[in-house]
Write an enzyme that holds these catalytic residues in place. Sequence first.
Site, mmCIF file in Angstrom:
data_model
loop_
_atom_site.group_PDB
_atom_site.id
_atom_site.type_symbol
_atom_site.label_atom_id
_atom_site.label_comp_id
_atom_site.label_asym_id
_atom_site.label_seq_id
_atom_site.Cartn_x
_atom_site.Cartn_y
_atom_site.Cartn_z
ATOM 1 N N ASN A 119 38.264 47.447 41.053
ATOM 2 C CA ASN A 119 37.791 46.051 40.633
ATOM 3 C C ASN A 119 37.935 45.851 39.132
ATOM 4 O OD1 ASN A 119 36.924 43.376 40.730
ATOM 5 N ND2 ASN A 119 35.111 43.769 41.840
ATOM 6 N N ARG B 140 41.444 44.653 44.003
ATOM 7 C CA ARG B 140 40.920 43.427 44.129
ATOM 8 C C ARG B 140 41.510 42.290 43.292
ATOM 9 N NH1 ARG B 140 35.743 40.395 42.000
ATOM 10 N NH2 ARG B 140 35.691 38.527 43.503
ATOM 11 N N HIS C 236 35.423 34.866 48.060
ATOM 12 C CA HIS C 236 34.622 35.822 49.009
ATOM 13 C C HIS C 236 35.074 36.102 50.397
ATOM 14 C CE1 HIS C 236 30.802 33.976 46.972
ATOM 15 N NE2 HIS C 236 30.976 35.293 46.350
ATOM 16 N N ARG D 204 25.333 28.123 39.382
ATOM 17 C CA ARG D 204 26.592 27.058 39.684
ATOM 18 C C ARG D 204 25.855 25.994 40.618
ATOM 19 N NH1 ARG D 204 30.447 31.648 42.274
ATOM 20 N NH2 ARG D 204 31.028 32.637 40.394
ATOM 21 N N GLU E 240 32.850 45.101 50.715
ATOM 22 C CA GLU E 240 34.150 44.656 50.198
ATOM 23 C C GLU E 240 35.236 45.512 49.848
ATOM 24 O OE1 GLU E 240 33.574 40.441 48.011
ATOM 25 O OE2 GLU E 240 31.874 41.672 47.750
#
Length: 400
Positions: A7, A94, A183, A244, A387
């Site tokens: 990643n 990823r 996600h 956010r 993940e």
Amino acid sequence: MKILVINAGSSSLKYKLFNMDNARVMAGGIIERIGEPQGILTHHIYTKDCKKKIVQKQEIKNHKRGMHLAANLIIDSKNGVIDDINQIDAIGHRVVQGGEAFASAILIDEKVKQAIKDNNTLAPLHNPPNLAGIKVAEELFPHIPNIGVFDTQFHRTMSSKAFLYALPHEFYTKFKVRKYGFHGTSHKYVSRKAATLMEKNINKTNLITLHLGNGCSICAVEKGKCKDTSMGMTPLAGIMMGTRSGDIDPAIIGYLLEQTRMTIKELNTVLNKKSGLKGICGLNDMRDIHKASAKGNEKATLAIDMFCFQVKKYIGAYAAVLGHVDALVFTAGIGENDDMIRLKICENLSFLGIKIDPEKNRQKTSKPFYLHSQDSRVQVWVVPTNEELQIARDVVQILG
């Protein structure tokens, strides 16, 4: 079969080596501050008996140098977990934004790399470093196949009524303005893990998965497939997050540009990095917000109330979209560890068949557990996300 998962970020690189014969992590780590005067490599070695940590601090000029250092540790004569880097069967990468080009993981070739590059405008902060990680792996390990796994691919099963915005249709056809969702790897992993724990066939199970961390997204999973998700064209949409804003009236943007004289770039920074929980109370870590609330900080209490209120609204909406719900699944930092938030979210949802046991909810464990009461029609689970393991599984599937 051994799979290396990478990643790559703009100044960091995370990696994990899996033995997929037993789905066990063999080694992994993170390389931080790439390009700065002093970088940090934190490498972990996992054995049946113990976990060992190695930390190296030195200048790491670029991702290639960082990956070279990590590879040397993986095959180190003293601490290595394999003898030769070519014992790795494949490398899974990823990639944040797959756009409409990728509905599943794929073997990377020149056409795939160009398609990832073509999506840079949709994810300018993520796709370029993701692509850089792919190129570094190709250069360092030319004989090992590379597989791209996309954050957006799980959400490609959404129908047009869910992914289109009510804008002139040419904005979609010309500029690809639509909901993509993010996600996805996490939602895919926890939905399948939850179905297994419930002893149900994922293809016959409806779930609402709640990825609640510094970034948050909620997904309506119908028979193992995404029917709708809270994030949109970008990860800014949906519920409020650490920094956010989540969903807002779009007219606010024009209004603030006129009133504050900020540039579009400056306002975009506010919406992404200075809003959400931080915008309400000045803090973006839920643990700190709980402490502030306990001391009487009214803004911290308001931030908690707003967060739970918004999650609750999505649960109600997705229950209506799905028709029936077999389980709620909490995951990620807040979802896995914050029993107060879980309790507050699930309050007064008995009309949907959701009832939790407060004592079960207070469990402190890194393993999956359920927290629904005996008379709850809908099960409620906490499932730690993984993940990287899901990426490794997707890679194995591509390899056949």
